[in-house]
Design an enzyme around this catalytic site. Sequence first.
Site, PDB file in Angstrom:
ATOM      1  N   SER A   1       0.843  -1.194   0.000  1.00 40.02           N
ATOM      2  CA  SER A   1       0.000   0.000   0.000  1.00 40.02           C
ATOM      3  C   SER A   1       0.878   1.243   0.000  1.00 40.02           C
ATOM      4  O   SER A   1       2.004   1.228   0.526  1.00 40.02           O
ATOM      5  CB  SER A   1      -0.844  -0.055   1.280  1.00 40.02           C
TER       6      SER A   1
ATOM      7  N   TYR B   1      -1.824  -0.391  10.721  1.00 36.93           N
ATOM      8  CA  TYR B   1      -2.072  -1.003   9.409  1.00 36.93           C
ATOM      9  C   TYR B   1      -0.868  -0.780   8.481  1.00 36.93           C
ATOM     10  O   TYR B   1      -0.346  -1.724   7.872  1.00 36.93           O
ATOM     11  CB  TYR B   1      -3.338  -0.402   8.769  1.00 36.93           C
TER      12      TYR B   1
ATOM     13  N   LYS C   1       2.049  -3.420   6.729  1.00 34.52           N
ATOM     14  CA  LYS C   1       2.464  -3.536   5.312  1.00 34.52           C
ATOM     15  C   LYS C   1       3.984  -3.381   5.185  1.00 34.52           C
ATOM     16  O   LYS C   1       4.626  -4.090   4.429  1.00 34.52           O
ATOM     17  CB  LYS C   1       1.735  -2.496   4.458  1.00 34.52           C
TER      18      LYS C   1
HETATM   19  N1  LIG Z   1      -8.796  -1.223  -0.963  1.00 38.88           N
HETATM   20  C1  LIG Z   1      -7.821  -0.364  -0.736  1.00 38.88           C
HETATM   21  O1  LIG Z   1      -8.049   0.853  -0.701  1.00 38.88           O
HETATM   22  C2  LIG Z   1      -6.408  -0.854  -0.554  1.00 38.88           C
HETATM   23  C3  LIG Z   1      -5.334   0.056  -0.725  1.00 38.88           C
HETATM   24  C4  LIG Z   1      -4.033  -0.404  -0.540  1.00 38.88           C
HETATM   25  C5  LIG Z   1      -3.805  -1.732  -0.190  1.00 38.88           C
HETATM   26  N2  LIG Z   1      -4.860  -2.571  -0.021  1.00 38.88           N
HETATM   27  C6  LIG Z   1      -4.593  -3.958   0.372  1.00 38.88           C
HETATM   28  O2  LIG Z   1      -5.134  -4.820  -0.612  1.00 38.88           O
HETATM   29  C7  LIG Z   1      -5.583  -6.023  -0.012  1.00 38.88           C
HETATM   30  C8  LIG Z   1      -7.004  -6.294  -0.431  1.00 38.88           C
HETATM   31  O3  LIG Z   1      -7.806  -5.187  -0.061  1.00 38.88           O
HETATM   32  P1  LIG Z   1      -9.365  -5.167  -0.317  1.00 38.88           P
HETATM   33  O4  LIG Z   1      -9.743  -3.750  -0.544  1.00 38.88           O
HETATM   34  O5  LIG Z   1      -9.734  -6.196  -1.302  1.00 38.88           O
HETATM   35  O6  LIG Z   1      -9.866  -5.579   1.133  1.00 38.88           O
HETATM   36  P2  LIG Z   1     -11.084  -6.523   1.550  1.00 38.88           P
HETATM   37  O7  LIG Z   1     -11.300  -6.359   3.005  1.00 38.88           O
HETATM   38  O8  LIG Z   1     -12.245  -6.307   0.637  1.00 38.88           O
HETATM   39  O9  LIG Z   1     -10.480  -7.963   1.226  1.00 38.88           O
HETATM   40  C9  LIG Z   1      -9.602  -8.627   2.097  1.00 38.88           C
HETATM   41  C10 LIG Z   1     -10.128 -10.033   2.272  1.00 38.88           C
HETATM   42  O10 LIG Z   1      -9.234 -10.756   3.122  1.00 38.88           O
HETATM   43  C11 LIG Z   1     -10.015 -11.537   4.027  1.00 38.88           C
HETATM   44  N3  LIG Z   1      -9.180 -11.793   5.208  1.00 38.88           N
HETATM   45  C12 LIG Z   1      -8.672 -10.884   6.083  1.00 38.88           C
HETATM   46  N4  LIG Z   1      -7.957 -11.522   7.024  1.00 38.88           N
HETATM   47  C13 LIG Z   1      -8.023 -12.852   6.747  1.00 38.88           C
HETATM   48  C14 LIG Z   1      -7.488 -14.017   7.359  1.00 38.88           C
HETATM   49  N5  LIG Z   1      -6.753 -13.954   8.477  1.00 38.88           N
HETATM   50  N6  LIG Z   1      -7.733 -15.225   6.801  1.00 38.88           N
HETATM   51  C15 LIG Z   1      -8.478 -15.316   5.668  1.00 38.88           C
HETATM   52  N7  LIG Z   1      -9.017 -14.245   5.046  1.00 38.88           N
HETATM   53  C16 LIG Z   1      -8.782 -13.031   5.580  1.00 38.88           C
HETATM   54  C17 LIG Z   1     -11.243 -10.685   4.306  1.00 38.88           C
HETATM   55  O11 LIG Z   1     -12.344 -11.452   4.758  1.00 38.88           O
HETATM   56  C18 LIG Z   1     -11.515 -10.063   2.939  1.00 38.88           C
HETATM   57  O12 LIG Z   1     -12.374 -10.872   2.155  1.00 38.88           O
HETATM   58  C19 LIG Z   1      -5.379  -5.857   1.486  1.00 38.88           C
HETATM   59  O13 LIG Z   1      -4.158  -6.449   1.842  1.00 38.88           O
HETATM   60  C20 LIG Z   1      -5.314  -4.355   1.654  1.00 38.88           C
HETATM   61  O14 LIG Z   1      -4.567  -4.003   2.782  1.00 38.88           O
HETATM   62  C21 LIG Z   1      -6.146  -2.166  -0.215  1.00 38.88           C
END
Ligand SMILES: NC(=O)c1ccc[n+]([C@@H]2O[C@H](COP(=O)([O-])OP(=O)(O)OC[C@H]3O[C@@H](n4cnc5c(N)ncnc54)[C@H](O)[C@@H]3O)[C@@H](O)[C@H]2O)c1
Length: 347
Positions: free
Chosen positions: A125, A152, A156
């Site tokens: 991120s 958070y 990362k």
């Molecule tokens: N969406 C954003 O704005 C953004 C920006 C930068 C980075 N990210 C990173 O991208 C990744 C995906 O983000 P997203 O927006 O799809 O988030 P999201 O919450 O929609 O998806 C993450 C998924 O991981 C699952 N999860 C979390 N912990 C878990 C565990 N211990 N075991 C099994 N499943 C687990 C959750 O249930 C969820 O379905 C994450 O790592 C997030 O930090 C997201």
Amino acid sequence: MKTILVTGGAGYIGSHTIVDLLKSGYEVISVDNHYNSIALSYDLIQKLAGKSFKKYNIDIAQENALKVVFEENDIHGIIHFAALKSVPDSVANPIFCFKNNNNATLNIGDYALKYGVQNIVFSSSCSVYGNVEPADLPVQEQTKIRKAESPYAYSKQNGEVYLESLTDISDLKVLALRYFNPVGADDSGELGEFPSKHSNNLVPIITQTAIGLRDHMMVFGKDWNTRDGSCVRDYIHVSDIAEAHVLALKKLFEEDYESKFEVVNLGSGAGVTVFEAINSFEKMSGVKVNVKVGKRRDGDVESIYSWPVKAKELLNWAAKKDVDTMMDSAWKWQKKLIELGFNATKL
Ligand SMILES: NC(=O)c1ccc[n+]([C@@H]2O[C@H](COP(=O)([O-])OP(=O)(O)OC[C@H]3O[C@@H](n4cnc5c(N)ncnc54)[C@H](O)[C@@H]3O)[C@@H](O)[C@H]2O)c1
């Protein structure tokens, strides 16, 4: 054909990426404990891709939970999305965030080494850059990494350091993709982000306000030193992000690709203000949004946007979809959510 393990595959970015992986001919295994997602997203993925895939409902932060997945499948590559992504929640409950995010990444690396999986794409991120100063803009991969602003962001930073250290002692290769602000939904309007327990992202708040689930939305400060006084972010269409993951995997699979660990910014390179995003939404939807302007919010950074040249050079990837397309798809998806019976702002 190669088999890809996708952690967090039922989530927002994971679900769009699985569609692309299936359409590109990969076999997919998704693991998700549905902490922040629902299994319905799997049905929508399968409908869009016209193909089924294997799923495990497990918490990968638990030691040994991944054993069954690696025992039962021959995995060629991993895309590791699973994490808790809410910054305010991580500040309120750092133990929960660290236990989940750090242990999940720790276990993924551990099992990759135990079972000889040599390719990992890691969801990182732009928050790893910390409190970016105007002189740092646009943010490049070599921009100084400052102190993490939240547990958070720290999780990362940790994930990157941990995975890089594993590449030093094994055949593992890792591409860490640092996303800026993923928004929007599949252009079909048939897949998008489900209302999250913990969402405080701009675009769902705009669409929820427009459809009447919220009375109004807040813009935090119009006295920032930007072209219209609101904060600037680098928004990027979720389908562009998904495509970058497929290209990252292909890069890792290239026989002559030797680099062990790389970080790559995924952004458009263009900053968009909050007011510009709202104006684009109103233009594309024809709906006026009830906006109130409040004081600046603690912890907000004035501007952050990327310098996305490395992604072009290394992955031959660049963001293609503009802000209007992001808003148009987000609005289609908001209307679909209502059709599916999601009448609340949170799951
Ligand atoms: N969406 C954003 O704005 C953004 C920006 C930068 C980075 N990210 C990173 O991208 C990744 C995906 O983000 P997203 O927006 O799809 O988030 P999201 O919450 O929609 O998806 C993450 C998924 O991981 C699952 N999860 C979390 N912990 C878990 C565990 N211990 N075991 C099994 N499943 C687990 C959750 O249930 C969820 O379905 C994450 O790592 C997030 O930090 C997201």
